[in-house]
Design an enzyme around this catalytic site. Sequence first.
Site, mmCIF file in Angstrom:
data_model
loop_
_atom_site.group_PDB
_atom_site.id
_atom_site.type_symbol
_atom_site.label_atom_id
_atom_site.label_comp_id
_atom_site.label_asym_id
_atom_site.label_seq_id
_atom_site.Cartn_x
_atom_site.Cartn_y
_atom_site.Cartn_z
ATOM 1 N N HIS A 1 -3.493 7.274 2.795
ATOM 2 C CA HIS A 1 -3.798 5.832 2.028
ATOM 3 C C HIS A 1 -5.193 5.500 2.620
ATOM 4 O O HIS A 1 -5.672 5.781 3.918
ATOM 5 C CB HIS A 1 -3.012 4.575 2.802
ATOM 6 C CG HIS A 1 -3.281 3.456 2.320
ATOM 7 N ND1 HIS A 1 -3.558 3.254 1.175
ATOM 8 C CD2 HIS A 1 -3.140 2.096 3.292
ATOM 9 C CE1 HIS A 1 -3.877 1.608 1.100
ATOM 10 N NE2 HIS A 1 -3.961 1.232 2.568
ATOM 11 N N ASN B 1 -10.131 -0.330 -0.529
ATOM 12 C CA ASN B 1 -8.664 -0.255 -0.458
ATOM 13 C C ASN B 1 -8.098 -0.708 -1.764
ATOM 14 O O ASN B 1 -8.142 -1.949 -2.062
ATOM 15 C CB ASN B 1 -8.209 -1.191 0.798
ATOM 16 C CG ASN B 1 -6.843 -0.965 0.978
ATOM 17 O OD1 ASN B 1 -6.112 -0.537 0.019
ATOM 18 N ND2 ASN B 1 -6.254 -1.660 1.908
ATOM 19 N N CYS C 1 0.938 -1.113 -0.042
ATOM 20 C CA CYS C 1 -0.059 -0.145 0.010
ATOM 21 C C CYS C 1 0.854 1.224 0.064
ATOM 22 O O CYS C 1 0.335 2.435 -0.477
ATOM 23 C CB CYS C 1 -0.887 -0.031 1.251
ATOM 24 S SG CYS C 1 -2.087 -1.193 1.292
#
EC number: 2.3.1.180
Length: 357
Positions: free
Chosen positions: A248, A278, A111
Amino acid sequence: MIYAKITGWGKAVPPASISNDEMSTIVDTTDEWITTRTGIRARRVSHVSTAELATIASKQALACADVSGEDIDLVLLATCTPSTMVANTASLVQKNIGATGAAACDTNAACSGFLYALQNATAQIQSGMIKKAVVVAAERMTWYINWAKRDSAVLFGDGAGAVVLEASSEPSGLLGTKTGCDTEDRDILHIANYGTDLNKYEAVGPSDLLFEGREIFKRAVTGMSLACDDVMDKAKLNLDDIDALIPHQANLRIIQAIQKKLDIEDEKVIVNIDKYGNTSAATIAIALCEAVEQGMIKPHANIMSAAFGAGLTWAASYIKWGERITPLATSDYTFTPCEQSGLELVQDAVTACKNNT
């Protein structure tokens, strides 16, 4: 002093989506369970490969900058879901955008991948080794989901975002960054049944994704907050100097916790996890594009961004925007028609998972 100015930006958001209510027909969950714990209400499901997602986003970014693929010196792809391991997926993106002869490389920091790649490309421009780069983050996370695991199955979605970097004398682009990796607890977020650590050759079934949510939450908030503090201190920035926070998009609670620690107002924080879930490395790249599109980013804006991913990688970045906030041109290169709904695409994936077990 040479800077790596962001001159183009673009995203690729798949047309098919699946809502929480639709998700509840596949896994044992509810809209309330997902929304209250994550902030996610839907996620996109791609009918095209990671390479194609990256190509669409990159072509949009090139058009935005009015730069030809032939002028690009480097194509750097952040992904943990590559279309192919060998050859690297970036090489296909390079071919697709016409960046003939450009260096092409995949990078995997999960990520945190987009911020890692942005740092890498910026350093190459600042050193004088290259002049123009495409930094793209693309993920097809739904391809790797284990649909038998409710806690992780509901979290992930697909998408891509890209930026064009160009050498410039204007103080802009990535001006401060801090990256690192907390390997002490790397096992709290990883996929155990892929790679050459397997004890024997065996058919790969659904991913064995290990996901310890509470411990990840704690480390994510602490790691990203400390990294942001470090970057702002080195850049001599005060909290009042920050015009936009692009975190994020892993969990709404994590975003809110970081926002609280940094004491940043709601209108300065970009949140799109409710629409996309996500998308791993692609979350910040997509959110950056949307922040510009929505008018959140003004000329010469000070932008803070932070990420946390498997590894446990982490990163924080200070980006200074340039003058321009509108595209110089647009690309008509987009998705091929999708004949299935998001639910139908996921149902196909679930069937494939069951057949491989």
